[in-house]
Design an enzyme around this catalytic site. Structure first.
Site, PDB file in Angstrom:
ATOM      1  N   GLU A 116       0.851  -1.196   0.000  1.00 47.64           N
ATOM      2  CA  GLU A 116       0.000   0.000   0.000  1.00 47.64           C
ATOM      3  C   GLU A 116       0.887   1.246   0.000  1.00 47.64           C
ATOM      4  OE1 GLU A 116      -4.069  -0.686   2.200  1.00 47.64           O
ATOM      5  OE2 GLU A 116      -2.456  -1.456   3.441  1.00 47.64           O
ATOM      6  N   HIS A 240      -9.026   9.434   2.476  1.00 42.42           N
ATOM      7  CA  HIS A 240      -8.587   8.288   1.667  1.00 42.42           C
ATOM      8  C   HIS A 240      -8.819   8.649   0.201  1.00 42.42           C
ATOM      9  CE1 HIS A 240      -8.181   4.280   0.029  1.00 42.42           C
ATOM     10  NE2 HIS A 240      -7.801   3.836   1.218  1.00 42.42           N
ATOM     11  N   ARG A 286      -0.778   8.759   1.380  1.00 45.34           N
ATOM     12  CA  ARG A 286      -2.165   9.128   1.103  1.00 45.34           C
ATOM     13  C   ARG A 286      -2.438  10.613   0.972  1.00 45.34           C
ATOM     14  NH1 ARG A 286      -5.401   5.129   4.905  1.00 45.34           N
ATOM     15  NH2 ARG A 286      -4.824   3.434   3.538  1.00 45.34           N
ATOM     16  N   HIS A 347     -11.330   9.693   6.262  1.00 48.61           N
ATOM     17  CA  HIS A 347     -11.064   8.279   6.542  1.00 48.61           C
ATOM     18  C   HIS A 347     -10.478   8.013   7.920  1.00 48.61           C
ATOM     19  CE1 HIS A 347     -10.085   4.140   5.570  1.00 48.61           C
ATOM     20  NE2 HIS A 347      -8.814   4.345   5.812  1.00 48.61           N
ATOM     21  N   ARG A 382      -0.940   9.380   8.553  1.00 49.45           N
ATOM     22  CA  ARG A 382      -0.762   7.953   8.871  1.00 49.45           C
ATOM     23  C   ARG A 382      -0.433   7.143   7.616  1.00 49.45           C
ATOM     24  NH1 ARG A 382      -4.287   3.227   8.785  1.00 49.45           N
ATOM     25  NH2 ARG A 382      -5.849   4.568   7.826  1.00 49.45           N
TER      26      ARG A 382
HETATM   27  P1  FAD Z   1     -13.215   1.094  16.208  1.00 46.92           P
HETATM   28  O1  FAD Z   1     -12.966  -0.195  15.582  1.00 46.92           O
HETATM   29  O2  FAD Z   1     -13.749   2.184  15.376  1.00 46.92           O
HETATM   30  O3  FAD Z   1     -14.215   0.809  17.399  1.00 46.92           O
HETATM   31  C1  FAD Z   1     -14.763   1.865  18.153  1.00 46.92           C
HETATM   32  C2  FAD Z   1     -15.640   1.253  19.209  1.00 46.92           C
HETATM   33  O4  FAD Z   1     -15.965   2.250  20.160  1.00 46.92           O
HETATM   34  C3  FAD Z   1     -16.968   0.720  18.686  1.00 46.92           C
HETATM   35  O5  FAD Z   1     -17.259  -0.470  19.362  1.00 46.92           O
HETATM   36  C4  FAD Z   1     -17.975   1.794  19.112  1.00 46.92           C
HETATM   37  O6  FAD Z   1     -19.272   1.300  19.344  1.00 46.92           O
HETATM   38  C5  FAD Z   1     -17.358   2.220  20.414  1.00 46.92           C
HETATM   39  N1  FAD Z   1     -17.744   3.543  20.874  1.00 46.92           N
HETATM   40  C6  FAD Z   1     -17.455   4.743  20.329  1.00 46.92           C
HETATM   41  N2  FAD Z   1     -17.978   5.723  21.080  1.00 46.92           N
HETATM   42  C7  FAD Z   1     -18.611   5.137  22.110  1.00 46.92           C
HETATM   43  C8  FAD Z   1     -19.361   5.599  23.222  1.00 46.92           C
HETATM   44  N3  FAD Z   1     -19.598   6.911  23.432  1.00 46.92           N
HETATM   45  N4  FAD Z   1     -19.875   4.691  24.071  1.00 46.92           N
HETATM   46  C9  FAD Z   1     -19.700   3.369  23.881  1.00 46.92           C
HETATM   47  N5  FAD Z   1     -18.989   2.865  22.861  1.00 46.92           N
HETATM   48  C10 FAD Z   1     -18.465   3.741  21.986  1.00 46.92           C
HETATM   49  N6  FAD Z   1      -6.597   0.429   9.191  1.00 46.92           N
HETATM   50  C11 FAD Z   1      -5.610  -0.443   8.916  1.00 46.92           C
HETATM   51  O7  FAD Z   1      -4.621  -0.515   9.639  1.00 46.92           O
HETATM   52  N7  FAD Z   1      -5.725  -1.273   7.838  1.00 46.92           N
HETATM   53  C12 FAD Z   1      -6.790  -1.256   7.011  1.00 46.92           C
HETATM   54  O8  FAD Z   1      -6.856  -2.031   6.077  1.00 46.92           O
HETATM   55  C13 FAD Z   1      -7.816  -0.319   7.262  1.00 46.92           C
HETATM   56  N8  FAD Z   1      -8.888  -0.233   6.437  1.00 46.92           N
HETATM   57  C14 FAD Z   1      -9.909   0.592   6.773  1.00 46.92           C
HETATM   58  C15 FAD Z   1     -11.052   0.608   5.985  1.00 46.92           C
HETATM   59  C16 FAD Z   1     -12.142   1.379   6.341  1.00 46.92           C
HETATM   60  C17 FAD Z   1     -13.367   1.402   5.474  1.00 46.92           C
HETATM   61  C18 FAD Z   1     -12.085   2.158   7.521  1.00 46.92           C
HETATM   62  C19 FAD Z   1     -13.262   2.986   7.940  1.00 46.92           C
HETATM   63  C20 FAD Z   1     -10.944   2.168   8.298  1.00 46.92           C
HETATM   64  C21 FAD Z   1      -9.849   1.394   7.933  1.00 46.92           C
HETATM   65  N9  FAD Z   1      -8.687   1.365   8.699  1.00 46.92           N
HETATM   66  C22 FAD Z   1      -7.685   0.495   8.403  1.00 46.92           C
HETATM   67  C23 FAD Z   1      -8.610   2.116   9.949  1.00 46.92           C
HETATM   68  C24 FAD Z   1      -8.887   1.137  11.109  1.00 46.92           C
HETATM   69  O9  FAD Z   1      -9.892   0.248  10.718  1.00 46.92           O
HETATM   70  C25 FAD Z   1      -9.317   1.849  12.348  1.00 46.92           C
HETATM   71  O10 FAD Z   1      -8.457   2.916  12.629  1.00 46.92           O
HETATM   72  C26 FAD Z   1      -9.294   0.903  13.549  1.00 46.92           C
HETATM   73  O11 FAD Z   1     -10.045  -0.239  13.256  1.00 46.92           O
HETATM   74  C27 FAD Z   1      -9.839   1.590  14.778  1.00 46.92           C
HETATM   75  O12 FAD Z   1     -10.010   0.629  15.768  1.00 46.92           O
HETATM   76  P2  FAD Z   1     -10.484   1.082  17.208  1.00 46.92           P
HETATM   77  O13 FAD Z   1     -10.558  -0.147  18.024  1.00 46.92           O
HETATM   78  O14 FAD Z   1      -9.655   2.199  17.671  1.00 46.92           O
HETATM   79  O15 FAD Z   1     -11.944   1.685  16.961  1.00 46.92           O
HETATM   80  C1  SIN Z   2      -7.287   0.504   2.642  1.00 41.66           C
HETATM   81  O1  SIN Z   2      -7.483  -0.699   2.576  1.00 41.66           O
HETATM   82  O2  SIN Z   2      -7.045   1.207   1.671  1.00 41.66           O
HETATM   83  C2  SIN Z   2      -7.323   1.162   3.966  1.00 41.66           C
HETATM   84  C3  SIN Z   2      -6.055   0.909   4.656  1.00 41.66           C
HETATM   85  C4  SIN Z   2      -5.873   1.816   5.819  1.00 41.66           C
HETATM   86  O3  SIN Z   2      -6.659   2.723   6.041  1.00 41.66           O
HETATM   87  O4  SIN Z   2      -4.878   1.615   6.517  1.00 41.66           O
END
Ligand code: FAD
Ligand code: SIN
Length: 546
Positions: A116, A240, A286, A347, A382
């Site tokens: 990537e 993104h 990005r 994103h 990032r």
């Molecule tokens: P999240 O997985 O967003 O979870 C947040 C949690 O907090 C949820 O359970 C939600 O319900 C809870 N929450 C929030 N506020 C509250 C509240 N007030 N009360 C109770 N619960 C709450 N990153 C990569 O490294 N590789 C990838 O390939 C990649 N692809 C991506 C593709 C997409 C479409 C997206 C949107 C993001 C992508 N990312 C990728 C980024 C990555 O997915 C996220 O940064 C990461 O998953 C965040 O994880 P997290 O556990 O911090 O939060």
């Molecule tokens: C993607 O698959 O392009 C998202 C990867 C990322 O946000 O790290």
């Protein structure tokens, strides 16, 4: 009153990894706003970056991350993260995550590594194009097996309970719990606990067009700010480059791995343009690719550009990108035959709650991990697939600290219950819906990929008006999930605008026409906002945090 040793707010990669890593002696509550898989984790496509190949090295992963971060990465945070890549992949395999394999020339099976933007090597471990789904499922299954973990879905945290704010104590500010709305029973519950961990994800919902799920409203950042934590680098909101452009379908990401496997970016007339902006072309970091697309769209007055991988065999596309292929096909585009229209969309939130390498915030017993944080890893931009890795690595190091503190810390605080005696049922829900829409629209128009002082000031003016309107609504009416999110999103928008106004240069994801150059004197300088100082310091505040 619900009493636990640890309250984890968020059930994505960060929250559930931490829950699994805390000692069995802990009684743990994990809450999520909706179903357990409602965060960004389940939507992640491309994969997790990790040095797995003998030709690759931790030093190179570190150098690539620092390069993508445009002079603002904290090297110790980067090293802490990238040096644990392989260990995290091994842990996920032990949990049962089914990654994609390939057969090597020696006939053995190896994890398939994709590429990537910003990565100089193939180092992205993935489960086809649904890596996040595979990880989220495995984490949920393993968490459900543990009797010391209680899962509360459809529970939204409203605010943290701190000794300064809720117990009027003057000594060290401690977090002792949270008020949580059970959205199914419509009842506010009080959680009293010894350790509180914010794992609430990002805030990209602050923009009209985003790749994120609906819950990405920056609740953790807003709650931490109100509790007294500093936040940093909020101006660095990542766009993104390639979300599907479709007049009616919700924003849908098309993974960067498509470009990693040979996908090209084309103008409507079929010419490639990415190399005009960076020698790395479509695989530049990005910020550069998204800005290049934005520039070309505005220059040519077109609604989108095109992503083309149709030169690859259909079998290859279906094997590597089965979900993206199916989704595009459903919306009328056959990736194996034609280019697909794409546009940038919000994103990822690079800034957030300031923590050290063990997830500690400015408030005692309050930790933050995952996208809600600013750890120093991402700098001004990032690098792809470093986010899931950050969630896992920081969950691990934070769990070590919490395990060492144990369950025996004092929790004598006499916590007041949530007071609803002075509020009534909301009279005009339309106010919330309208303000939600207005906020996201002006953030998109004025605080997007290209900024100016004037646009930022316009946005600041509007966010101030919204803030006072929402504050009034919040103090008069019973809380709802939508109101909680809108209040948080408005605060986060304010933090983004303030940070953007303070950075008088262009760097990484923050690009302003008023200061188009990078100012080398601001290298390693984060934009730190301090809730105790912000109202008394109208001038730009830059501070080194490390
Ligand atoms: P999240 O997985 O967003 O979870 C947040 C949690 O907090 C949820 O359970 C939600 O319900 C809870 N929450 C929030 N506020 C509250 C509240 N007030 N009360 C109770 N619960 C709450 N990153 C990569 O490294 N590789 C990838 O390939 C990649 N692809 C991506 C593709 C997409 C479409 C997206 C949107 C993001 C992508 N990312 C990728 C980024 C990555 O997915 C996220 O940064 C990461 O998953 C965040 O994880 P997290 O556990 O911090 O939060
Ligand atoms: C993607 O698959 O392009 C998202 C990867 C990322 O946000 O790290």
């Amino acid at each position: 009153m619900y009493e636990f040793d640890a309250l984890i707010i968020g059930s994505g990669a960060a929250g559930l990894s931490l829950a699994l890593r805390l000692d069995n002696g802990f009684r743990i509550a994990v809450i999520s706003k909706g179903p357990l898989d409602d965060g960004s984790t389940a939507w992640a496509q491309g994969g997790i970056s990790a040095v797995m190949d003998d030709d690759d090295s931790v030093e190179q992963h570190l150098a690539d991350t620092i390069d993508a971060g445009a002079g603002l990465c904290d090297e110790s945070a980067v090293l802490h993260t990238v040096s644990h890549g392989k260990e995290m992949i091994t842990w996920l395999l032990q949990l049962g995550v089914e990654f994609t394999y390939e057969t090597g020339l020696d006939g053995k099976k190896y994890l398939h590594l994709t590429r990537e933007g910003g990565h100089t090597h193939r180092r992205v471990v993935h489960a086809a194009d649904a890596t996040g789904w595979a990880i989220q499922n495995a984490l949920i299954k393993n968490t459900q097996k543990k009797s010391n973990i209680e899962l509360f879905d459809h529970h939204i945290a409203i605010d943290l309970i701190t000794t300064h704010k809720h117990l009027a104590k003057k000594n060290t500010n401690q977090c002792v719990g949270a008020y949580v709305l059970d959205t199914e029973e419509n009842k506010v519950k009080t959680f009293k606990t010894k350790h509180v961990i914010l794992a609430t994800g990002g805030a990209s919902k602050v923009y009209l067009y985003t790749s994120n799920p609906d819950g990405a409203s920056g609740d953790g950042i807003a709650m931490a700010w109100r509790a007294g934590c500093r936040v940093a680098n909020m101006e660095f909101m990542q766009f993104h480059p390639t979300c599907l452009y479709h007049p009616t379908a919700k924003s849908y990401l098309i993974t960067e791995a498509v470009r990693g496997e040979g996908g090209k970016l084309l103008l409507p007339n079929g010419t490639e343009f990415a190399h005009e902006f960076d020698p790395r072309g479509v695989l530049a970091p990005r910020d550069i690719v998204a800005r290049a697309i934005d520039y070309k769209m505005k220059q040519m007055g077109v609604d989108c550009v095109y992503l083309d991988i149709s030169h690859k065999p259909k079998k290859f596309i279906q094997k590597h990108f089965p979900n993206v292929y199916a989704r595009c096909l459903k919306l009328g585009y056959d990736m194996a035959k034609e280019p697909v229209p794409v546009v940038p969309a919000a994103h990822y939130t690079c800034g957030g709650v300031m923590t050290d390498l063990k997830g500690q915030t400015d408030v005692e017993n309050l930790y933050a991990i995952g996208e809600t944080t600013h750890t120093g890893l991402h700098g001004a931009n990032r690098m792809a697939s470093n986010s899931l890795l950050e969630c896992l690595v920081f969950a691990s190091s934070t769990s070590e600290l919490i395990n060492s503190k144990g369950t025996k810390i004092s929790s004598k605080a006499d916590i007041p219950h949530w007071d609803e005696s002075r509020v009534t049922e909301p009279d005009e829900e339309i106010v919330v819906a309208h303000n939600w829409d207005e906020l996201r629209r002006f953030m998109w128009d004025y605080v997007g990929i290209v900024r100016t002082n004037k646009r930022l000031q316009r946005a600041k003016h509007r966010v101030d008006l919204l803030t006072s309107e929402i504050d009034e609504y919040y103090s008069n009416f019973r809380v709802s999930g939508d109101l909680i999110e809108l209040r948080n999103l408005t605060l986060v928008a304010d933090l983004i605008i303030r940070s953007a106004l303070r950075r008088k240069e262009s760097r990484g994801l923050h690009y302003t026409l008023d200061y188009p150059e990078t100012d080398s004197t601001l290298e390693n300088i984060d934009t730190v906002l301090d809730p105790d100082l912000v109202s008394t310091l109208p001038k730009p505040v830059y501070a080194t945090i490390r």
